[in-house]
Design a protein around this motif. Structure first.
Motif, PDB file in Angstrom:
ATOM      1  N   TRP A  80      -4.288   0.902  -3.831  1.00 59.87           N
ATOM      2  CA  TRP A  80      -4.837  -0.201  -4.630  1.00 59.87           C
ATOM      3  C   TRP A  80      -4.538  -0.008  -6.109  1.00 59.87           C
ATOM      4  N   HIS A  81      -4.749   1.200  -6.593  1.00 55.39           N
ATOM      5  CA  HIS A  81      -4.527   1.454  -8.022  1.00 55.39           C
ATOM      6  C   HIS A  81      -3.059   1.309  -8.379  1.00 55.39           C
ATOM      7  N   ASP A  82      -2.174   1.811  -7.543  1.00 51.76           N
ATOM      8  CA  ASP A  82      -0.735   1.709  -7.816  1.00 51.76           C
ATOM      9  C   ASP A  82      -0.301   0.246  -7.935  1.00 51.76           C
ATOM     10  N   ILE A  83      -0.728  -0.571  -6.977  1.00 53.09           N
ATOM     11  CA  ILE A  83      -0.308  -1.972  -6.972  1.00 53.09           C
ATOM     12  C   ILE A  83      -0.929  -2.740  -8.128  1.00 53.09           C
ATOM     13  N   LEU A  84      -2.222  -2.544  -8.345  1.00 50.38           N
ATOM     14  CA  LEU A  84      -2.887  -3.246  -9.436  1.00 50.38           C
ATOM     15  C   LEU A  84      -2.292  -2.873 -10.787  1.00 50.38           C
ATOM     16  N   SER A  85      -1.877  -1.621 -10.943  1.00 48.54           N
ATOM     17  CA  SER A  85      -1.273  -1.184 -12.205  1.00 48.54           C
ATOM     18  C   SER A  85       0.047  -1.905 -12.453  1.00 48.54           C
ATOM     19  N   GLN A  86       0.842  -2.053 -11.402  1.00 52.84           N
ATOM     20  CA  GLN A  86       2.110  -2.761 -11.551  1.00 52.84           C
ATOM     21  C   GLN A  86       1.890  -4.222 -11.905  1.00 52.84           C
ATOM     22  N   ILE A  87       0.938  -4.847 -11.227  1.00 58.45           N
ATOM     23  CA  ILE A  87       0.641  -6.250 -11.497  1.00 58.45           C
ATOM     24  C   ILE A  87       0.092  -6.430 -12.903  1.00 58.45           C
ATOM     25  N   ASN A  88      -0.764  -5.501 -13.323  1.00 59.95           N
ATOM     26  CA  ASN A  88      -1.405  -5.612 -14.634  1.00 59.95           C
ATOM     27  C   ASN A  88      -0.390  -5.523 -15.764  1.00 59.95           C
ATOM     28  N   THR A  89       0.601  -4.669 -15.604  1.00 54.41           N
ATOM     29  CA  THR A  89       1.631  -4.530 -16.642  1.00 54.41           C
ATOM     30  C   THR A  89       2.366  -5.849 -16.856  1.00 54.41           C
ATOM     31  N   THR A  90       2.760  -6.478 -15.766  1.00 57.02           N
ATOM     32  CA  THR A  90       3.442  -7.774 -15.873  1.00 57.02           C
ATOM     33  C   THR A  90       2.503  -8.840 -16.413  1.00 57.02           C
ATOM     34  N   SER A  91       1.276  -8.833 -15.966  1.00 61.92           N
ATOM     35  CA  SER A  91       0.297  -9.827 -16.400  1.00 61.92           C
ATOM     36  C   SER A  91       0.111  -9.793 -17.906  1.00 61.92           C
ATOM     37  N   THR A 179      -1.062  -5.065   2.540  1.00 61.79           N
ATOM     38  CA  THR A 179      -1.406  -5.208   1.122  1.00 61.79           C
ATOM     39  C   THR A 179      -0.162  -5.403   0.267  1.00 61.79           C
ATOM     40  N   VAL A 180       0.855  -4.592   0.513  1.00 64.45           N
ATOM     41  CA  VAL A 180       2.092  -4.702  -0.266  1.00 64.45           C
ATOM     42  C   VAL A 180       2.785  -6.034   0.016  1.00 64.45           C
ATOM     43  N   ASP A 181       2.834  -6.459   1.271  1.00 62.97           N
ATOM     44  CA  ASP A 181       3.469  -7.727   1.623  1.00 62.97           C
ATOM     45  C   ASP A 181       2.747  -8.905   0.975  1.00 62.97           C
ATOM     46  N   CYS A 182       1.427  -8.810   0.862  1.00 67.47           N
ATOM     47  CA  CYS A 182       0.664  -9.860   0.183  1.00 67.47           C
ATOM     48  C   CYS A 182       1.054  -9.929  -1.290  1.00 67.47           C
ATOM     49  N   SER A 183       1.262  -8.767  -1.908  1.00 65.70           N
ATOM     50  CA  SER A 183       1.689  -8.723  -3.310  1.00 65.70           C
ATOM     51  C   SER A 183       3.064  -9.359  -3.483  1.00 65.70           C
TER      52      SER A 183
END
Length: 210
Positions: A80-91, A179-183
């Motif tokens: 969860w933290h890995d994916i959210l961190s990637q999304i947050n950077t782009t956001s 989770t990754v596929d949803c992202s």
């Protein structure tokens, strides 16, 4: 209660902030203590368990401490933290008032490729990180049934006892891959072009459903 909050503050470096549906950083901050201070959070729960005279609270804190100390929980927390961190950077980059459409599309495409790459190696890397955290908490880095259970499952990834290899594969398929596929799907939707228009549908809130 103030007493339990004081115990948490004694063990965990944490500040209380209001939740924001529009700020991705809120999502990151909410999981960071469990990602990087899980041993301290667990110690706080165990202290509450020892000091409380409420029998229900004693059982609940023990159950939560067992959950946080489990290998399964730590794997999921890392993912969860890995994916959210990637999304947050782009956001954060997309929120720039001077952001150009072509640059935004490029950022989202790069984010999508990073998530696709993460799908190939992220689960194994998460196991390594989770194992390290379990060692810090002096808990076993194996998938197993918790000693304290309730009749109702509180976490979507909980499974009955099964062979270690099968349990790990099921966690990979049902939690990690899903989770990754949803992202990836969310990022692809950000890049879609509406009929009759030139701008892609993208916004920070679209990068992950609320």
């Amino acid at each position: 209660s103030p007493q339990r909050w004081a115990i948490l503050k004694k063990h965990v470096n944490i500040t209380l902030k209001s939740w924001s549906e529009t700020r991705w950083e809120s999502r990151i901050k909410s999981i960071e203590p469990l990602r990087y201070q899980a041993d301290k959070v667990r110690e706080a729960l165990l202290e509450v368990r020892e000091k409380t005279t409420d029998s229900i609270l004693k059982v609940e804190t023990h159950s939560l401490a067992e959950e946080i100390g489990s290998f399964r929980f730590q794997i999921c927390c890392v993912v969860w933290h890995d994916i959210l961190s990637q999304i947050n950077t782009t956001s954060k980059l997309l929120q720039s008032p001077n952001m150009q459409i072509d640059v935004a599309v490029s950022l989202i495409q790069k984010n999508k490729q990073n998530v696709i790459s993460y799908r190939a190696t992220g689960f194994k890397d998460a196991q390594v990180s989770a194992k390290d955290m379990c060692e810090q908490m002096n808990t076993e880095a194996v998938l197993k049934q918790k000693r304290l259970r309730t009749t109702k499952r509180h976490f979507a990834y909980e499974m009955p006892d099964e062979p270690q290899a099968d349990a790990m594969k099921r966690l990979e398929v049902s939690f990690f891959n899903a989770t990754v596929d949803c992202s990836i799907q969310s990022l692809e939707e950000c890049l879609s072009v509406p009929r009759g228009g030139q701008k892609p549908f993208w916004s920070a809130s679209q990068l992950w459903p609320a």
